[in-house]
Scaffold this motif. Structure first.
Motif, PDB file in Angstrom:
ATOM      1  N   LEU A  39       0.960  -1.262  -0.047  1.00 43.14           N
ATOM      2  CA  LEU A  39      -0.045   0.082  -0.002  1.00 43.14           C
ATOM      3  C   LEU A  39       0.868   1.212  -0.129  1.00 43.14           C
ATOM      4  O   LEU A  39       2.047   1.296   0.769  1.00 43.14           O
ATOM      5  CB  LEU A  39      -0.761  -0.068   1.225  1.00 43.14           C
ATOM      6  CG  LEU A  39      -2.084  -0.927   1.183  1.00 43.14           C
ATOM      7  CD1 LEU A  39      -2.748  -1.004   2.600  1.00 43.14           C
ATOM      8  CD2 LEU A  39      -3.136  -0.888   0.066  1.00 43.14           C
ATOM      9  N   ARG A  54       4.637  -0.636   7.435  1.00 47.37           N
ATOM     10  CA  ARG A  54       3.207  -0.856   7.080  1.00 47.37           C
ATOM     11  C   ARG A  54       2.677  -2.334   7.127  1.00 47.37           C
ATOM     12  O   ARG A  54       3.592  -3.285   6.999  1.00 47.37           O
ATOM     13  CB  ARG A  54       2.666  -0.471   5.634  1.00 47.37           C
ATOM     14  CG  ARG A  54       3.224   1.125   5.385  1.00 47.37           C
ATOM     15  CD  ARG A  54       2.711   1.626   4.117  1.00 47.37           C
ATOM     16  NE  ARG A  54       3.441   1.016   2.852  1.00 47.37           N
ATOM     17  CZ  ARG A  54       4.607   1.366   2.363  1.00 47.37           C
ATOM     18  NH1 ARG A  54       5.087   2.324   3.026  1.00 47.37           N
ATOM     19  NH2 ARG A  54       5.223   0.727   1.316  1.00 47.37           N
ATOM     20  N   SER A  55       1.534  -2.522   7.849  1.00 50.44           N
ATOM     21  CA  SER A  55       0.941  -3.618   8.210  1.00 50.44           C
ATOM     22  C   SER A  55      -0.617  -3.606   8.054  1.00 50.44           C
ATOM     23  O   SER A  55      -1.155  -2.664   8.287  1.00 50.44           O
ATOM     24  CB  SER A  55       1.324  -4.096   9.529  1.00 50.44           C
ATOM     25  OG  SER A  55       0.936  -3.092  10.633  1.00 50.44           O
ATOM     26  N   ILE A  56      -0.891  -4.959   7.788  1.00 52.07           N
ATOM     27  CA  ILE A  56      -2.497  -5.265   7.539  1.00 52.07           C
ATOM     28  C   ILE A  56      -2.782  -6.408   8.515  1.00 52.07           C
ATOM     29  O   ILE A  56      -2.105  -7.419   8.356  1.00 52.07           O
ATOM     30  CB  ILE A  56      -2.742  -5.397   6.249  1.00 52.07           C
ATOM     31  CG1 ILE A  56      -2.656  -4.077   5.327  1.00 52.07           C
ATOM     32  CG2 ILE A  56      -4.322  -5.921   6.232  1.00 52.07           C
ATOM     33  CD1 ILE A  56      -3.239  -4.133   3.844  1.00 52.07           C
ATOM     34  N   PHE A  90      -5.454  -1.543   9.324  1.00 51.47           N
ATOM     35  CA  PHE A  90      -4.223  -0.998   8.391  1.00 51.47           C
ATOM     36  C   PHE A  90      -3.559   0.181   9.556  1.00 51.47           C
ATOM     37  O   PHE A  90      -4.002   0.812   9.966  1.00 51.47           O
ATOM     38  CB  PHE A  90      -4.760  -0.423   7.374  1.00 51.47           C
ATOM     39  CG  PHE A  90      -3.361   0.099   6.402  1.00 51.47           C
ATOM     40  CD1 PHE A  90      -2.712  -0.229   5.589  1.00 51.47           C
ATOM     41  CD2 PHE A  90      -3.203   1.711   6.337  1.00 51.47           C
ATOM     42  CE1 PHE A  90      -1.428   0.139   5.035  1.00 51.47           C
ATOM     43  CE2 PHE A  90      -2.229   2.136   6.120  1.00 51.47           C
ATOM     44  CZ  PHE A  90      -1.313   1.559   5.238  1.00 51.47           C
ATOM     45  N   GLN A  91      -2.032  -0.184   9.557  1.00 52.00           N
ATOM     46  CA  GLN A  91      -1.444   0.685  10.324  1.00 52.00           C
ATOM     47  C   GLN A  91       0.018   0.954   9.774  1.00 52.00           C
ATOM     48  O   GLN A  91       0.515   0.265   9.343  1.00 52.00           O
ATOM     49  CB  GLN A  91      -1.374  -0.327  11.575  1.00 52.00           C
ATOM     50  CG  GLN A  91      -0.862   1.052  12.822  1.00 52.00           C
ATOM     51  CD  GLN A  91      -1.011   0.475  14.339  1.00 52.00           C
ATOM     52  OE1 GLN A  91      -0.732  -0.945  14.428  1.00 52.00           O
ATOM     53  NE2 GLN A  91      -1.303   1.167  15.202  1.00 52.00           N
ATOM     54  N   ASP A  92       0.451   2.270   9.936  1.00 54.27           N
ATOM     55  CA  ASP A  92       1.776   2.470   9.745  1.00 54.27           C
ATOM     56  C   ASP A  92       2.437   3.588  10.650  1.00 54.27           C
ATOM     57  O   ASP A  92       1.669   3.688  11.756  1.00 54.27           O
ATOM     58  CB  ASP A  92       2.145   2.935   8.348  1.00 54.27           C
ATOM     59  CG  ASP A  92       1.460   4.470   7.947  1.00 54.27           C
ATOM     60  OD1 ASP A  92       1.027   4.950   8.793  1.00 54.27           O
ATOM     61  OD2 ASP A  92       1.764   4.826   6.703  1.00 54.27           O
ATOM     62  N   LEU A 135     -10.907  -4.505   2.654  1.00 53.72           N
ATOM     63  CA  LEU A 135     -10.168  -3.706   2.060  1.00 53.72           C
ATOM     64  C   LEU A 135      -9.787  -4.417   0.591  1.00 53.72           C
ATOM     65  O   LEU A 135      -9.812  -5.673   0.436  1.00 53.72           O
ATOM     66  CB  LEU A 135      -8.684  -3.709   2.778  1.00 53.72           C
ATOM     67  CG  LEU A 135      -7.516  -3.060   2.060  1.00 53.72           C
ATOM     68  CD1 LEU A 135      -6.649  -2.392   3.088  1.00 53.72           C
ATOM     69  CD2 LEU A 135      -6.594  -4.188   1.389  1.00 53.72           C
TER      70      LEU A 135
END
Length: 764
Positions: free
Chosen positions: A12, A81-83, A105-107, A117
């Motif tokens: 992403l 970044r991670s999901i 979702f996180q960064d 998503l």
């Protein structure tokens, strides 16, 4: 069983949203919005390329080159970044990634939770449905029916809202049809928005822009509203123009119902990495409150900085249309209590052992008929040679100054001054002894001496100076009021000798009498400037004692000193001999102490022991039990003070009461009252309430103050200038919509004629 599945694909796009400044984070430390608990995502192995995707799940069904399905605690990571999701599928032919079920979702910059998503690898875009988002460090969060991440790393939210309030206490909410957050510009664009306060729609906004970081952008700032007995109803609406990274401008139309439209402009600029300046222009055409309806204006320029590692530059110039400009109008440049406008230009060069500077200076005194001299120009050269010979330091100071005057009936002069000196400083834990030998050589070339019959065209003045200053440090353990202290006793003395020469043939260009406080007793001069150097043969005795607690914090300091004249000084400002010259100076005493726990006392007095008269005194009593909690009682007395506007001697005898106190966690009160005991009237009353929540703040204040009115060409004092002014002021800010809120207690304590000063800096 966990299965690892690695693919070298882009996951992403990231966002370049700047984090909040440390000041913003600190101000919101009590209003932190908790992010959703992060699901455990294993970090990628060390050495994994940042662009690679790392996929971990409880189970995987995959067909090479076609589709892979992951289920059970699925986690995708790529760099920071991670999901995390319950289920996900990856179609390798169309390069599409789909995920749902407890999706997060996180960064490092934001966190999003969503129902589903879909990421498109070829276009580097993604869409999240049923999203909730949090911008890290910005106190901004909200919901969106759809959240889209574009190819250019922008964020587009549809049917969305946002606020900076905690989720359990949403005081205001902005609902919008669409919000676009530009990751590069770090600003958000909003379409078809409604602002709700306490869940009530307040107004509709078809389009607006807001910051999502501290990056600057053009737009309207928060308006200001107030009312006063002189200016009437006031409304100001500032507009900020971000011209370029090095330039910006703030234009503020300020309408006053009693006077008219007051226009203020502030232009700021950067000149390289080390220079900055600003230009202010203010204009009020046809002031309706004055009978002559004059045009009133101000222009101001300020610049300072470093040209390189050695050169420094400074400039400051201000001018106004009339003497009462700052008394009548709320300028962005000076306060109402300022009556001097300084115009300075200075260029300096610094080396390790020497420096060189050139400056020009002009001072405009508002309300004064007498105008100061202009310095056009002044050149200074200073040389320092520590340990010039054994333990002796050598200093050489020189100055060339040219004094001009705007009136032709005043003498002008060029002054050349040399001051070489030898100093022997001896310092140790037990005390110090400093001996100084100096030669003061001055030359004057004076013009237009017929303006003063006592002046001479050429004057040479040579004065020797000897100064010996010593101090001894004693200390002992002491016990007072049941507590252990370390007490110091610091006696000090100074012998000063300065030769005498008649100086009545020299004009007064930059000289004035200095104050005789405790520290002033140990100066080597009685006058500022160089036009009068008083002869001296005197001894100064002083004594200080301090108390330090067990944490080595100072709880008390008492200082007492006086000058004893061995010979009468024959040089003074009026150049006439004083037939009753005192044998000693005023007795100067100062005390700063913590009386008990949160009670603090500060006092200073200058007492004439020969005439048994108080020349000046000031006392303050503070109660400071905690942050933003204050009660202060003060009194000051100065007899026979010259009133510059009337040239009459007046006594200043004023008592004051000041307080600041929180009523609860969000509401606090600040007020002060100053009373002139000589005139039997109040000179200032101020009271203000401020309520501050996490996401909004409001302040309501009342001000009653005396005005320092000067006579000028626009309007005489006795005709149409009010002696007192009463005003009511209202400030309201919604945090997160371009405002940061009122500054708090410290700002309100300084909002008046008399600024708050702590009685001492022993402890807080």
């Amino acid at each position: 069983m966990q299965t690892r599945y690695l693919l070298a694909l882009s996951l992403l796009p990231g966002f370049a949203l700047a984090e909040a400044s440390s000041a913003d984070i600190q101000s919101q430390s009590q209003c932190i919005i908790a992010l959703p608990a992060s699901r455990v995502v294993a970090p990628p192995p060390q050495g994994t390329p940042a662009e690679q995707i790392r996929i971990i799940s409880d189970s995987t069904r995959a067909q090479m080159g076609k589709q892979a399905v992951f289920s059970g605690d699925v986690s995708f990571t790529q760099g920071e970044r991670s999901i995390a999701a319950d289920r996900a599928s990856l179609d390798q032919r169309t390069e599409r990634l789909k995920a749902n079920g407890n999706l997060m979702f996180q960064d490092s910059l934001f966190t999003v939770t969503a129902d589903s998503l879909e990421a498109r690898m070829r276009t580097n875009t993604a869409t999240l449905k049923g999203a909730q988002y949090w911008l890290h460090g910005q106190q901004v969060h909200g919901d969106a029916e759809q959240l889209e991440i574009t190819q250019k790393n922008n964020l587009i939210l549809t049917n969305t809202n946002f606020t900076t309030c905690p989720p359990d206490n949403v005081s205001w909410l902005l609902e919008a049809e669409k919000i676009k957050i530009d990751s590069e510009e770090e600003w958000g664009e909003i379409w078809n928005a409604k602002l709700r306060i306490a869940d009530v729609p307040v107004f509709y906004i078809p389009y607006m822009t807001i910051p999502v970081s501290d990056k600057r952008k053009s737009g309207f700032l928060f308006p200001g509203f107030s009312t006063s007995t002189t200016n009437g109803v006031e409304f100001a609406l500032p507009y900020y123009w971000n011209i370029a990274p090095e330039y910006d401008l703030t234009f503020t139309p300020n309408y006053m119902s009693s006077r008219g439209l007051y226009l203020k402009t502030e232009f700021r600029y950067l000149a390289g990495d080390a220079q900055a300046g600003q230009i202010n222009l203010e204009y009020l055409p046809d002031d309706k409150l004055l009978d002559t309806s004059p045009n009133r204006y101000l222009y101001h320029w300020q610049h300072k900085g470093a040209l390189d590692e050695n050169w420094r530059v400074q400039a400051n110039f201000t001018d106004v249309s009339d003497n009462n400009y700052f008394n009548d109008l709320k300028s962005d440049v000076n306060r109402a209590t300022d009556n001097q406008l300084s115009r300075i230009g200075e260029l300096s060069y610094f080396e390790r052992n020497w420096d060189l500077g050139i400056r020009v200076q002009d001072i405009k005194v508002l309300g004064e008929d007498e105008k100061p001299y202009q310095v056009l120009p002044q050149v200074n050269f200073n040389y320092r040679a520590p340990d010039f010979w054994k333990f002796v330091d050598f200093d050489f100071n020189t100055e060339v100054a040219n004094f001009e005057h705007s009136r032709s009936d005043h003498a002008t002069a060029t002054r050349f001054h040399l001051a070489p000196s030898l100093t022997l400083p001896l310092h140790g834990p037990a005390g110090s002894l400093t001996s100084e030998l100096k030669l003061l050589q001055t030359y004057y070339w004076q013009q237009n001496t017929q303006a003063d019959s006592g002046l001479e065209e050429t004057v040479s003045r040579t004065l020797p100076q000897v100064r010996i200053h010593g101090q001894i440090n004693f200390e002992r353990p002491a016990q007072m009021f049941g507590q252990d202290y370390r007490q110091t006793l610091e006696p000090q003395f100074q012998y000063l000798y300065v030769g005498y020469q008649d100086q009545s043939n020299i004009g007064l260009y930059d000289t004035a009498q200095l104050q005789e406080d405790y520290f002033g007793l140990f100066r080597d001069r009685r006058f500022s400037g160089l036009d009068r150097i008083a002869d001296a043969n005197q001894v100064t005795l002083g004594l200080s004692t301090r108390l330090f607690d067990e944490h080595n914090l100072e709880d008390m300091k008492l200082s007492l000193g006086q000058i004893f004249y061995l010979q009468d000084s024959r040089v003074n400002m009026s150049d006439t001999a004083n037939a009753q010259a005192p044998s000693r100076s005023v007795l100067a005493a100062e005390l700063d102490t913590r009386i008990y726990q949160d009670w603090f006392f500060s006092g200073a007095i200058q007492y004439d022991t020969q005439q048994q008269l108080t020349k000046k005194s000031e006392v303050t009593l503070d109660f400071r039990p905690g942050a933003n909690k204050l009660l202060q009682f003060s009194y000051r007395y100065v007899p026979d003070l010259l009133n510059s506007s009337t040239n009459a001697q007046v006594n200043v005898s004023q008592a004051g009461l000041r307080g600041a106190w929180p009523i609860n966690d969000s509401l606090y009160f600040v007020g002060n009252w100053y009373y002139d005991m000589d005139q039997a009237r109040s000179v200032e009353v101020y009271s203000g309430f401020q309520y501050e929540a996490c996401c909004w703040a409001v302040r309501l204040s009342y001000h009653y103050r005396i005005k320092t009115n000067f006579d000028d060409d626009f309007a005489p004092i006795q005709d149409n200038r009010a002696e007192f002014e009463t005003g009511v002021f209202l400030n309201f800010v919604i945090k997160g919509l371009g405002g940061s809120g009122p500054l708090g207690v410290s700002d309100m304590l300084n909002d008046g004629l008399f600024n708050y000063r702590k009685p001492l800096y022993l402890r807080n």
